[in-house]
Design a protein around this motif. Structure first.
Motif, PDB file in Angstrom:
ATOM      1  N   LYS A 448       9.683  -1.912   1.153  1.00 31.77           N
ATOM      2  CA  LYS A 448       9.170  -0.859   2.038  1.00 31.77           C
ATOM      3  C   LYS A 448      10.168  -0.633   3.199  1.00 31.77           C
ATOM      4  O   LYS A 448      10.965  -1.502   3.539  1.00 31.77           O
ATOM      5  N   LEU A 449      10.067   0.525   3.811  1.00 34.35           N
ATOM      6  CA  LEU A 449      10.937   0.800   4.954  1.00 34.35           C
ATOM      7  C   LEU A 449      10.436   0.065   6.197  1.00 34.35           C
ATOM      8  O   LEU A 449      11.152  -0.729   6.805  1.00 34.35           O
ATOM      9  N   VAL A 450       9.188   0.324   6.583  1.00 36.48           N
ATOM     10  CA  VAL A 450       8.577  -0.328   7.741  1.00 36.48           C
ATOM     11  C   VAL A 450       7.167  -0.758   7.342  1.00 36.48           C
ATOM     12  O   VAL A 450       6.414   0.009   6.739  1.00 36.48           O
ATOM     13  N   VAL A 451       6.816  -1.987   7.706  1.00 43.47           N
ATOM     14  CA  VAL A 451       5.492  -2.547   7.430  1.00 43.47           C
ATOM     15  C   VAL A 451       4.897  -3.006   8.754  1.00 43.47           C
ATOM     16  O   VAL A 451       5.547  -3.747   9.506  1.00 43.47           O
ATOM     17  N   VAL A 452       3.664  -2.577   9.046  1.00 39.97           N
ATOM     18  CA  VAL A 452       2.983  -2.983  10.285  1.00 39.97           C
ATOM     19  C   VAL A 452       1.538  -3.351   9.929  1.00 39.97           C
ATOM     20  O   VAL A 452       0.760  -2.486   9.527  1.00 39.97           O
ATOM     21  N   HIS A 453       1.186  -4.614  10.115  1.00 37.14           N
ATOM     22  CA  HIS A 453      -0.140  -5.076   9.699  1.00 37.14           C
ATOM     23  C   HIS A 453      -0.889  -5.848  10.789  1.00 37.14           C
ATOM     24  O   HIS A 453      -1.930  -6.428  10.516  1.00 37.14           O
ATOM     25  N   ASN A 454      -0.375  -5.893  12.006  1.00 38.90           N
ATOM     26  CA  ASN A 454      -0.964  -6.786  13.008  1.00 38.90           C
ATOM     27  C   ASN A 454      -1.828  -6.082  14.041  1.00 38.90           C
ATOM     28  O   ASN A 454      -2.299  -6.706  14.984  1.00 38.90           O
ATOM     29  N   GLY A 455      -2.010  -4.779  13.900  1.00 38.83           N
ATOM     30  CA  GLY A 455      -2.758  -4.038  14.912  1.00 38.83           C
ATOM     31  C   GLY A 455      -1.923  -3.579  16.078  1.00 38.83           C
ATOM     32  O   GLY A 455      -2.456  -2.999  17.031  1.00 38.83           O
ATOM     33  N   GLY A 456      -0.620  -3.817  16.037  1.00 40.31           N
ATOM     34  CA  GLY A 456       0.266  -3.397  17.107  1.00 40.31           C
ATOM     35  C   GLY A 456       0.899  -2.039  16.847  1.00 40.31           C
ATOM     36  O   GLY A 456       0.510  -1.303  15.938  1.00 40.31           O
ATOM     37  N   LYS A 457       1.910  -1.716  17.649  1.00 41.13           N
ATOM     38  CA  LYS A 457       2.567  -0.415  17.583  1.00 41.13           C
ATOM     39  C   LYS A 457       4.049  -0.586  17.265  1.00 41.13           C
ATOM     40  O   LYS A 457       4.704  -1.486  17.791  1.00 41.13           O
ATOM     41  N   VAL A 458       4.564   0.320  16.441  1.00 43.71           N
ATOM     42  CA  VAL A 458       5.998   0.406  16.182  1.00 43.71           C
ATOM     43  C   VAL A 458       6.407   1.859  16.389  1.00 43.71           C
ATOM     44  O   VAL A 458       5.842   2.771  15.767  1.00 43.71           O
ATOM     45  N   SER A 475       4.007   0.918   5.093  1.00 44.07           N
ATOM     46  CA  SER A 475       2.687   0.323   4.914  1.00 44.07           C
ATOM     47  C   SER A 475       2.106   0.000   6.284  1.00 44.07           C
ATOM     48  O   SER A 475       2.761  -0.653   7.101  1.00 44.07           O
ATOM     49  N   VAL A 476       0.879   0.474   6.526  1.00 39.43           N
ATOM     50  CA  VAL A 476       0.220   0.292   7.819  1.00 39.43           C
ATOM     51  C   VAL A 476      -1.233  -0.104   7.562  1.00 39.43           C
ATOM     52  O   VAL A 476      -1.909   0.491   6.716  1.00 39.43           O
ATOM     53  N   SER A 477      -1.711  -1.119   8.292  1.00 39.27           N
ATOM     54  CA  SER A 477      -3.114  -1.531   8.142  1.00 39.27           C
ATOM     55  C   SER A 477      -3.606  -2.172   9.428  1.00 39.27           C
ATOM     56  O   SER A 477      -2.852  -2.340  10.390  1.00 39.27           O
ATOM     57  N   ASN A 478      -4.878  -2.536   9.435  1.00 37.32           N
ATOM     58  CA  ASN A 478      -5.510  -3.252  10.554  1.00 37.32           C
ATOM     59  C   ASN A 478      -5.365  -2.503  11.881  1.00 37.32           C
ATOM     60  O   ASN A 478      -5.094  -3.099  12.923  1.00 37.32           O
ATOM     61  N   ASN A 479      -5.547  -1.177  11.814  1.00 35.61           N
ATOM     62  CA  ASN A 479      -5.476  -0.332  13.015  1.00 35.61           C
ATOM     63  C   ASN A 479      -4.110  -0.366  13.686  1.00 35.61           C
ATOM     64  O   ASN A 479      -3.994  -0.096  14.889  1.00 35.61           O
ATOM     65  N   SER A 480      -3.099  -0.707  12.932  1.00 33.26           N
ATOM     66  CA  SER A 480      -1.742  -0.661  13.460  1.00 33.26           C
ATOM     67  C   SER A 480      -1.302   0.798  13.595  1.00 33.26           C
ATOM     68  O   SER A 480      -1.880   1.709  12.982  1.00 33.26           O
ATOM     69  N   GLN A 481      -0.256   1.001  14.387  1.00 34.64           N
ATOM     70  CA  GLN A 481       0.252   2.350  14.614  1.00 34.64           C
ATOM     71  C   GLN A 481       1.755   2.384  14.361  1.00 34.64           C
ATOM     72  O   GLN A 481       2.509   1.595  14.933  1.00 34.64           O
ATOM     73  N   LEU A 482       2.161   3.318  13.507  1.00 34.37           N
ATOM     74  CA  LEU A 482       3.571   3.544  13.223  1.00 34.37           C
ATOM     75  C   LEU A 482       3.909   4.987  13.560  1.00 34.37           C
ATOM     76  O   LEU A 482       3.262   5.920  13.067  1.00 34.37           O
TER      77      LEU A 482
END
Length: 534
Positions: A448-458, A475-482
């Motif tokens: 994947k290019l960017v993966v965010v799963h911790n609820g944080g922001k990228v 891929s984004v989950s757990n209310n994370s923001q990309l």
């Protein structure tokens, strides 16, 4: 880097009795006699020199070895060379080691001279250290090859390291140039540690201004490991009634202490540590080790540049690592937790840049992996020749709240998501990830290019990139923001983004502008709905 004069008087170690034909006892005594007091010491005769004990280096020492000079360990001891000031926490300055090769020869031991300094070459309290044209290619599983703590002005160049443990470990120091390395190590080719496990910690402090260039990190067996570990930590004031586990720190009366009980130890504290040296075990059974005078509550790693490197090793290339709470509990307190509970957000890393590097692994890789805190990362001019490489991964257990990332002028030879690397019953296809569930997740998300799963922001910007293929997946989950403020490569799904008005991103069918009505295709074809609106 500032340089200092070296005494001109030269000494030939051979004239002191240092010889390939001599016994290890004689060689240790002869080499020590030649090195005492510093100066320029040469070893001009190629050959294998047996050693069975540590030799000490003074300030203003330049040890020059001719090609073919090998120091071979023939007894189980720890440090081959160590600076003399390490014993008393007094700085040595202006030390150069040039041309040396060490053969570990299967001989290892835990340190007895300086607590935690478990390396073939060990330095503690050193300034202006140069290690040049150094080789150690048979390291074993217990000792680091180079370990340097509390340092400034470091030059490591033209070095080849290989073995079953970490390569270069740097704790608490600043201003390093590390270049022209060839590495084949079990895990961390390079570690930048503000804090550490109790068995190997000497002192804590920031690590910063590190330039790492022209390094090739080769695959080691089938390991899914790390190329560079970034490890920070934080603590709080001592408080009676707090629970402390093995490896935890506390600050009390201007002094820093660490719990050094065996792994899995945990106890409620009733007695504050107050000693100014050594280890004290109080009635609550907590063994506190005095670390250093201290007036701060966290360590950071910052201003680190990776330039013109080749990353072949499968695993996390630049890894900001922690042990999450669930893993701590599952393993019974075995792994070290670098943050005392409640202080997780206090330390971090920033000013991290990866420039002109080649990512060429044959198995899954993650260029930048976040478990700990990282504020920003810049990726410029890199060449991705591994379709199973994730560029940025923020793990679901990461404590990171917000990352600013820039991906510019990179080349991606293959952008389509690769075939699944694991499947039911497909365990044999996995690289060796030590049965770690966190690493297993990294492998499964690979490509994947960017993966965010911790609820944080990228927050990302991508420009000037070249690619082959149909598009990139995030891929984004757990209310994370990309968010991509601008994105010049086609994303397969713009709807997973959290955009702001004015953001411009490329989709599979053209360029899109985010407006008050949602994503608008600038070619006028159609409009995507607002995120979350059906």
């Amino acid at each position: 880097m500032k340089t200092y004069p070296v005494p001109e008087a030269g000494k030939n170690a051979g004239s002191y009795g240092f010889s390939p034909q001599a016994s290890a006892d004689i060689n240790v005594a002869a080499l020590q006699a030649a090195l005492d007091g510093g100066g320029i010491i040469t070893i001009g005769k190629p050959g294998v020199y047996d050693l069975n004990n540590t030799v000490f280096l003074d300030s203003n020492t330049k040890l020059i070895c001719a090609p073919g000079v090998i120091f071979r360990k023939v007894a189980p001891y720890c440090n081959v060379l160590i600076n003399r000031g390490a014993l008393t926490k007094e700085y040595n300055e202006n030390i150069t080691i040039d041309g040396l090769e060490i053969s570990v020869n299967g001989q290892e031991a835990m340190p007895t001279l300086v607590y935690g300094l478990r390396a073939q070459l060990g330095f503690f309290y050193v300034k202006n250290l140069t290690i040049r044209n150094f080789t150690c290619a048979d390291g074993k599983e217990r000792q680091y090859l180079l370990y340097i703590v509390t340092w400034s002005n470091l030059l490591i160049e033209n070095v080849r390291l290989a073995g079953d443990k970490d390569g270069i470990k740097l704790n608490n120091g600043h201003d390093a140039i590390i270049r022209n390395l060839d590495l084949t190590t079990y895990d961390d080719g390079l570690s930048l540690c503000g804090t550490d496990y109790p068995s190997t910690l000497l002192e804590v402090g920031d690590v910063y201004n590190v330039c790492y260039s022209n390094v090739t990190d080769h695959q080691y067996k089938n390991i899914f490991g790390r190329t560079c570990l970034i490890y920070t930590g934080s603590w709080a004031d001592y408080k009676k009634g707090n629970r402390y586990d093995s490896g935890d720190f506390c600050l009390n009366q201007g002094k820093l202490y660490q719990v050094i009980n065996d792994p899995c130890f945990s106890a409620v504290s009733s007695t504050a540590p107050v000693q100014e040296s050594g280890i004290v075990t109080s009635a609550d059974k907590i063994s506190w080790r005095f670390i250093q005078p201290c007036d701060f509550y966290q360590t950071n790693v910052y201003n680190v540049t990776f330039d013109n490197c080749i990353f072949e090793k499968s695993g996390n290339i630049v890894a900001s690592w922690i042990v999450p709470v669930w893993m701590w509990k599952e393993y019974g307190g075995g792994p070290h937790r670098p943050f005392y509970p409640g202080t997780e957000g206090n330390s971090g890393s920033w000013g991290i840049s990866v420039n002109n590097c080649r990512i060429t692994g044959k198995n899954p890789q993650v260029l930048v992996n976040l478990m700990g805190n990282m504020k920003d990362v810049t990726i410029n001019g890199c060449f991705f020749n591994n379709p199973r490489c994730t560029v940025i991964n923020v793990d679901q257990d990461s404590v990171n709240q917000e990352l600013i990332a820039s991906i510019n002028c990179c080349t991606f030879l293959e952008t389509d998501s690769p075939p699944a690397t694991v499947s039911d019953g497909g365990k044999d296809a996995l690289p060796d990830h030590q049965n770690c569930p966190i690493l297993r997740r990294d492998i499964e998300e690979a490509g994947k290019l960017v993966v965010v799963h911790n609820g944080g922001k990228v927050h990302c910007v991508a420009s000037g990139n070249s690619y082959r293929g149909s598009g990139f997946e995030c891929s984004v989950s757990n209310n994370s923001q990309l968010r991509f403020r601008s994105m010049d490569m086609p994303l397969k799904d713009l709807k997973i983004l959290k955009p702001l008005i004015g953001d411009v991103c490329r989709g599979l069918d053209g360029l899109y502008l985010y407006t008050s009505s949602g994503w608008e295709n600038l070619s006028g074809c159609f409009q995507l709905p607002l995120r979350g609106v059906k």
